[in-house]
Design a protein around this motif. Structure first.
Motif, PDB file in Angstrom:
ATOM      1  N   ALA A  45       3.177  26.891  11.049  1.00  0.00           N
ATOM      2  CA  ALA A  45       2.127  26.387  10.161  1.00  0.00           C
ATOM      3  C   ALA A  45       2.183  24.862  10.067  1.00  0.00           C
ATOM      4  CB  ALA A  45       2.278  27.011   8.771  1.00  0.00           C
ATOM      5  N   PHE A  46       3.376  24.315   9.956  1.00  0.00           N
ATOM      6  CA  PHE A  46       3.527  22.862   9.886  1.00  0.00           C
ATOM      7  C   PHE A  46       3.021  22.199  11.169  1.00  0.00           C
ATOM      8  CE2 PHE A  46       6.072  19.058  10.771  1.00  0.00           C
ATOM      9  CZ  PHE A  46       5.770  18.290   9.654  1.00  0.00           C
ATOM     10  N   GLN A  47       3.414  22.734  12.317  1.00  0.00           N
ATOM     11  CA  GLN A  47       2.987  22.153  13.591  1.00  0.00           C
ATOM     12  C   GLN A  47       1.490  22.325  13.806  1.00  0.00           C
ATOM     13  OE1 GLN A  47       5.428  23.745  16.750  1.00  0.00           O
ATOM     14  NE2 GLN A  47       7.336  23.191  15.723  1.00  0.00           N
ATOM     15  N   ALA A  48       0.964  23.485  13.416  1.00  0.00           N
ATOM     16  CA  ALA A  48      -0.472  23.717  13.588  1.00  0.00           C
ATOM     17  C   ALA A  48      -1.285  22.753  12.736  1.00  0.00           C
ATOM     18  CB  ALA A  48      -0.811  25.165  13.224  1.00  0.00           C
ATOM     19  N   TYR A  49      -0.861  22.514  11.504  1.00  0.00           N
ATOM     20  CA  TYR A  49      -1.587  21.569  10.655  1.00  0.00           C
ATOM     21  C   TYR A  49      -1.511  20.150  11.230  1.00  0.00           C
ATOM     22  CZ  TYR A  49      -3.201  18.986   6.579  1.00  0.00           C
ATOM     23  OH  TYR A  49      -3.905  18.152   5.740  1.00  0.00           O
ATOM     24  N   ALA A  50      -0.338  19.777  11.744  1.00  0.00           N
ATOM     25  CA  ALA A  50      -0.202  18.449  12.352  1.00  0.00           C
ATOM     26  C   ALA A  50      -1.110  18.308  13.565  1.00  0.00           C
ATOM     27  CB  ALA A  50       1.253  18.209  12.752  1.00  0.00           C
ATOM     28  N   ILE A  51      -1.230  19.373  14.356  1.00  0.00           N
ATOM     29  CA  ILE A  51      -2.116  19.338  15.523  1.00  0.00           C
ATOM     30  C   ILE A  51      -3.571  19.212  15.092  1.00  0.00           C
ATOM     31  CG2 ILE A  51      -3.037  20.757  17.400  1.00  0.00           C
ATOM     32  CD1 ILE A  51      -0.223  21.767  17.899  1.00  0.00           C
ATOM     33  N   SER A  52      -3.973  19.985  14.091  1.00  0.00           N
ATOM     34  CA  SER A  52      -5.366  19.926  13.642  1.00  0.00           C
ATOM     35  C   SER A  52      -5.705  18.544  13.083  1.00  0.00           C
ATOM     36  CB  SER A  52      -5.614  21.008  12.587  1.00  0.00           C
ATOM     37  OG  SER A  52      -4.824  20.777  11.423  1.00  0.00           O
ATOM     38  N   ALA A  53      -4.791  17.972  12.301  1.00  0.00           N
ATOM     39  CA  ALA A  53      -5.037  16.633  11.760  1.00  0.00           C
ATOM     40  C   ALA A  53      -5.054  15.591  12.867  1.00  0.00           C
ATOM     41  CB  ALA A  53      -3.970  16.290  10.721  1.00  0.00           C
ATOM     42  N   GLY A  54      -4.156  15.755  13.854  1.00  0.00           N
ATOM     43  CA  GLY A  54      -4.135  14.811  14.966  1.00  0.00           C
ATOM     44  C   GLY A  54      -5.385  14.885  15.820  1.00  0.00           C
ATOM     45  N   LEU A  55      -5.892  16.090  16.030  1.00  0.00           N
ATOM     46  CA  LEU A  55      -7.112  16.242  16.837  1.00  0.00           C
ATOM     47  C   LEU A  55      -8.314  15.597  16.154  1.00  0.00           C
ATOM     48  CD1 LEU A  55      -6.809  19.939  18.104  1.00  0.00           C
ATOM     49  CD2 LEU A  55      -6.538  17.847  19.449  1.00  0.00           C
ATOM     50  N   ALA A  63     -16.141  10.538  25.692  1.00  0.00           N
ATOM     51  CA  ALA A  63     -17.153  11.594  25.649  1.00  0.00           C
ATOM     52  C   ALA A  63     -17.525  11.988  24.230  1.00  0.00           C
ATOM     53  CB  ALA A  63     -16.649  12.833  26.412  1.00  0.00           C
ATOM     54  N   GLY A  64     -16.807  11.417  23.246  1.00  0.00           N
ATOM     55  CA  GLY A  64     -17.082  11.737  21.853  1.00  0.00           C
ATOM     56  C   GLY A  64     -15.833  12.217  21.152  1.00  0.00           C
ATOM     57  N   PRO A  65     -15.934  12.582  19.876  1.00  0.00           N
ATOM     58  CA  PRO A  65     -14.764  13.071  19.140  1.00  0.00           C
ATOM     59  C   PRO A  65     -14.286  14.412  19.693  1.00  0.00           C
ATOM     60  CG  PRO A  65     -16.761  13.351  17.841  1.00  0.00           C
ATOM     61  CD  PRO A  65     -17.160  12.557  19.048  1.00  0.00           C
ATOM     62  N   VAL A  66     -12.961  14.629  19.596  1.00  0.00           N
ATOM     63  CA  VAL A  66     -12.390  15.883  20.092  1.00  0.00           C
ATOM     64  C   VAL A  66     -12.824  17.055  19.225  1.00  0.00           C
ATOM     65  CG1 VAL A  66     -10.226  17.119  20.497  1.00  0.00           C
ATOM     66  CG2 VAL A  66     -10.415  14.704  21.122  1.00  0.00           C
ATOM     67  N   VAL A  67     -12.855  16.859  17.911  1.00  0.00           N
ATOM     68  CA  VAL A  67     -13.251  17.925  16.991  1.00  0.00           C
ATOM     69  C   VAL A  67     -14.746  17.796  16.703  1.00  0.00           C
ATOM     70  CG1 VAL A  67     -12.891  18.949  14.727  1.00  0.00           C
ATOM     71  CG2 VAL A  67     -10.954  17.999  15.991  1.00  0.00           C
ATOM     72  N   ILE A  68     -15.473  18.856  16.926  1.00  0.00           N
ATOM     73  CA  ILE A  68     -16.926  18.818  16.761  1.00  0.00           C
ATOM     74  C   ILE A  68     -17.312  18.682  15.301  1.00  0.00           C
ATOM     75  CG2 ILE A  68     -19.060  20.120  17.148  1.00  0.00           C
ATOM     76  CD1 ILE A  68     -17.661  21.451  19.541  1.00  0.00           C
ATOM     77  N   ASP A  69     -16.668  19.444  14.428  1.00  0.00           N
ATOM     78  CA  ASP A  69     -16.994  19.417  13.006  1.00  0.00           C
ATOM     79  C   ASP A  69     -15.698  19.346  12.193  1.00  0.00           C
ATOM     80  OD1 ASP A  69     -18.324  19.496  10.610  1.00  0.00           O
ATOM     81  OD2 ASP A  69     -18.676  21.672  10.637  1.00  0.00           O
ATOM     82  N   PRO A  70     -15.135  18.145  12.034  1.00  0.00           N
ATOM     83  CA  PRO A  70     -13.853  18.026  11.319  1.00  0.00           C
ATOM     84  C   PRO A  70     -14.013  18.340   9.836  1.00  0.00           C
ATOM     85  CG  PRO A  70     -14.747  15.854  11.800  1.00  0.00           C
ATOM     86  CD  PRO A  70     -15.634  16.834  12.504  1.00  0.00           C
ATOM     87  N   GLY A  71     -12.883  18.700   9.236  1.00  0.00           N
ATOM     88  CA  GLY A  71     -12.896  19.012   7.813  1.00  0.00           C
ATOM     89  C   GLY A  71     -11.859  20.063   7.465  1.00  0.00           C
ATOM     90  N   VAL A  72     -11.882  20.474   6.206  1.00  0.00           N
ATOM     91  CA  VAL A  72     -10.903  21.446   5.716  1.00  0.00           C
ATOM     92  C   VAL A  72     -11.043  22.784   6.433  1.00  0.00           C
ATOM     93  CG1 VAL A  72     -10.113  22.715   3.683  1.00  0.00           C
ATOM     94  CG2 VAL A  72     -10.836  20.328   3.465  1.00  0.00           C
ATOM     95  N   PHE A  73     -12.298  23.188   6.693  1.00  0.00           N
ATOM     96  CA  PHE A  73     -12.510  24.480   7.343  1.00  0.00           C
ATOM     97  C   PHE A  73     -11.916  24.495   8.747  1.00  0.00           C
ATOM     98  CE2 PHE A  73     -15.087  27.444   9.882  1.00  0.00           C
ATOM     99  CZ  PHE A  73     -14.840  28.618   9.181  1.00  0.00           C
ATOM    100  N   PHE A  74     -12.077  23.396   9.497  1.00  0.00           N
ATOM    101  CA  PHE A  74     -11.510  23.328  10.846  1.00  0.00           C
ATOM    102  C   PHE A  74      -9.990  23.405  10.792  1.00  0.00           C
ATOM    103  CE2 PHE A  74      -9.460  20.592  14.027  1.00  0.00           C
ATOM    104  CZ  PHE A  74      -9.790  21.288  15.176  1.00  0.00           C
ATOM    105  N   ARG A  75      -9.388  22.682   9.840  1.00  0.00           N
ATOM    106  CA  ARG A  75      -7.924  22.717   9.743  1.00  0.00           C
ATOM    107  C   ARG A  75      -7.427  24.114   9.371  1.00  0.00           C
ATOM    108  NH1 ARG A  75      -5.932  16.947   7.077  1.00  0.00           N
ATOM    109  NH2 ARG A  75      -7.267  15.605   8.360  1.00  0.00           N
ATOM    110  N   PHE A  76      -8.133  24.773   8.473  1.00  0.00           N
ATOM    111  CA  PHE A  76      -7.727  26.120   8.070  1.00  0.00           C
ATOM    112  C   PHE A  76      -7.821  27.087   9.247  1.00  0.00           C
ATOM    113  CE2 PHE A  76      -9.023  30.356   6.573  1.00  0.00           C
ATOM    114  CZ  PHE A  76      -7.912  30.690   5.808  1.00  0.00           C
ATOM    115  N   VAL A  77      -8.939  27.035   9.962  1.00  0.00           N
ATOM    116  CA  VAL A  77      -9.124  27.934  11.111  1.00  0.00           C
ATOM    117  C   VAL A  77      -8.075  27.649  12.182  1.00  0.00           C
ATOM    118  CG1 VAL A  77     -10.677  28.525  13.006  1.00  0.00           C
ATOM    119  CG2 VAL A  77     -11.576  28.305  10.694  1.00  0.00           C
TER     120      VAL A  77
END
Length: 448
Positions: free
Chosen positions: A133-143, A150-164
């Motif tokens: 969980a710690f590593q996954a959250y760090a990856i989501s925040a880093g992405l 070509a644009g941002p890596v995350v199409i729709d950043p936010g809390v929902f993306f980090r949770f998913v």
């Protein structure tokens, strides 16, 4: 009995697999589980732009992301649902092994037998969830902070993306943990090791094609590629020789009389491997040294620079400080992890309780000191062996532009797991032949 077992083992042949029904089922189950693992490595995490991710990953491939991508079979580069691979479980297992030597409560659990091991395994699973969980959250925040041309890596950043992302990656790690346990119980070999093995082997053809492409474009000479192939074969031969080498300490058991018969008096041996720590030292050493490079690469994207960037420059692949630090960390972790997995005092106590002794050495404390002396010498040789196997590929990666997959750690894992799997297959074949002999003996007894 021992001579019969050795005779059967010497007569083992792969043609006997066709007659071993149980072994065939285990092999097919193992193959099917590994195929499922490879399919999962291509299912992407929702909300990530593949083109932008590929560009960012190409920039950071020299850091810890490149090392982890090797063990995950390319899952990190594609940011699949199995991107974390089985590494959180391995880290949790190592942490629990270390804690069992320093925490009295866990040490007592370890000595309780099967019930204690089940409890420790449960704690390991809890630790796996926390680390994942710690590593996954760090990856989501880093992405979310990464922006490519070509644009941002995350199409729709936010809390929902980090949770998913956290739920998806943690679920992928837990699935691999369960799959590894199923392979161990119903397949052939250690399931966790086979999953890492499958990820590395799956990426080897691509690395070979990349190397040949570099030769076609002139980036690498044909002579260098031939020398690389010969060098890889030589390293594999050395790894096979050292990993199968043992120092056998003779253990004698005294004779005892029960009624009118004499029992015991036979001599056995205590096998000590040269490389008791396995592949753990280079994995830990690589991870620690590549963290500054990874952090510096993220800072480079934001236009910032500082002491981390300076450290990353001096700790780059092939730099003298990097090589010296790499060797030093490998030696340290070799001795440290060996003390975790092998306790001379406990071994000496077990020998004493069973009536065994090393000829010429008094049981108890003297035996423990003798075992520790032998183990330290073997560990020193094993540390030099690991350092040489890991440093030579590092030089090739840094100076020759050879892909990461030809690193010493990768070769160590592939060869070690292959040897272990072959040993497991031979054990099942040996058991099958014993069953055949028992059935024949029963039929002869009935015929009489």
């Amino acid at each position: 009995m021992a001579s019969a077992a050795e005779q059967l083992a010497s007569n083992l042949n792969w043609g006997a697999i066709g007659r071993a029904t149980e072994l065939k089922k285990r092999l097919w189950f193992t193959l099917g589980a590994l195929v499922v693992f490879r399919f999962g490595a291509y299912i992407p995490v929702p909300g990530v732009d593949p083109a932008a991710l590929a560009e960012i990953f190409a920039q950071n491939a020299g850091g810890i992301a490149g090392l982890l991508d090797v063990f995950s079979g390319g899952s990190i580069g594609r940011m699949s649902i199995l991107a974390l691979s089985i590494m959180p479980y391995i880290s949790a297992s190592i942490i629990m092994q270390i804690l069992t030597t320093v925490v009295p409560t866990l040490e007592a659990l370890k000595k309780e037998g099967e019930a204690g091991r089940k409890k420790i395994n449960q704690y390991t699973r809890y630790g796996t969830v926390i680390l994942a969980a710690f590593q996954a959250y760090a990856i989501s925040a880093g992405l979310e902070s990464q922006i490519a041309t070509a644009g941002p890596v995350v199409i729709d950043p936010g809390v929902f993306f980090r949770f998913v992302t956290v739920v998806t990656l943690v679920g992928g790690t837990l699935f691999l943990m369960w799959l590894g346990e199923q392979i161990t119980a119903r397949g052939v070999g250690n399931g966790i090791s086979l999953i890492i093995f499958a990820g590395i082997v799956a990426a080897l053809p691509g690395a070979l094609i990349q190397t040949l492409e570099l030769g076609r474009t002139g980036a690498l000479s044909a002579l260098f590629i031939i020398a690389l192939i010969v060098g890889v074969a030589a390293v594999v031969a050395v790894v096979v020789f050292v990993e199968t080498a043992q120092r056998r300490i003779v253990v004698q058991y005294p004779k005892r009389q029960v009624g009118n018969r004499m029992y015991g008096g036979e001599a056995s041996h205590l096998p000590l491997k040269i490389n008791t720590a396995g592949v753990i030292p280079p994995i830990f050493a690589s991870s620690l040294l590549l963290f500054p490079a990874t952090i510096a690469s993220f800072q480079g994207n934001t236009g910032e620079a500082g002491w981390v960037q300076w450290i990353a420059t001096w700790l780059g692949h092939g730099q003298p400080l990097y090589l010296l630090s790499y060797v030093g960390l490998i030696v340290f972790f070799c001795f440290f992890y060996t003390t975790v997995v092998f306790n001379p005092v406990d071994t000496a106590d077990n020998l004493k309780k069973n009536g065994g002794f090393v000829p010429g050495i008094r049981p108890g404390k003297n035996t423990a000191e003798y075992l520790e002396y032998i183990l330290n010498r073997l560990t020193a040789v094993g540390a030099l062996y690991l350092s040489a196997v890991c440093i030579l590929p590092e030089l090739l990666i840094a100076r020759g532009g050879v892909p990461f997959y030809f690193g010493g750690t990768s070769l160590l894992i592939v060869v070690s797991v292959t040897l272990d799997t072959v040993t497991q297959v031979q054990s099942h074949l040996l058991a099958h032949q014993y069953e055949g002999l028992i059935k024949k003996a029963r039929l002869r007894g009935k015929a009489r």
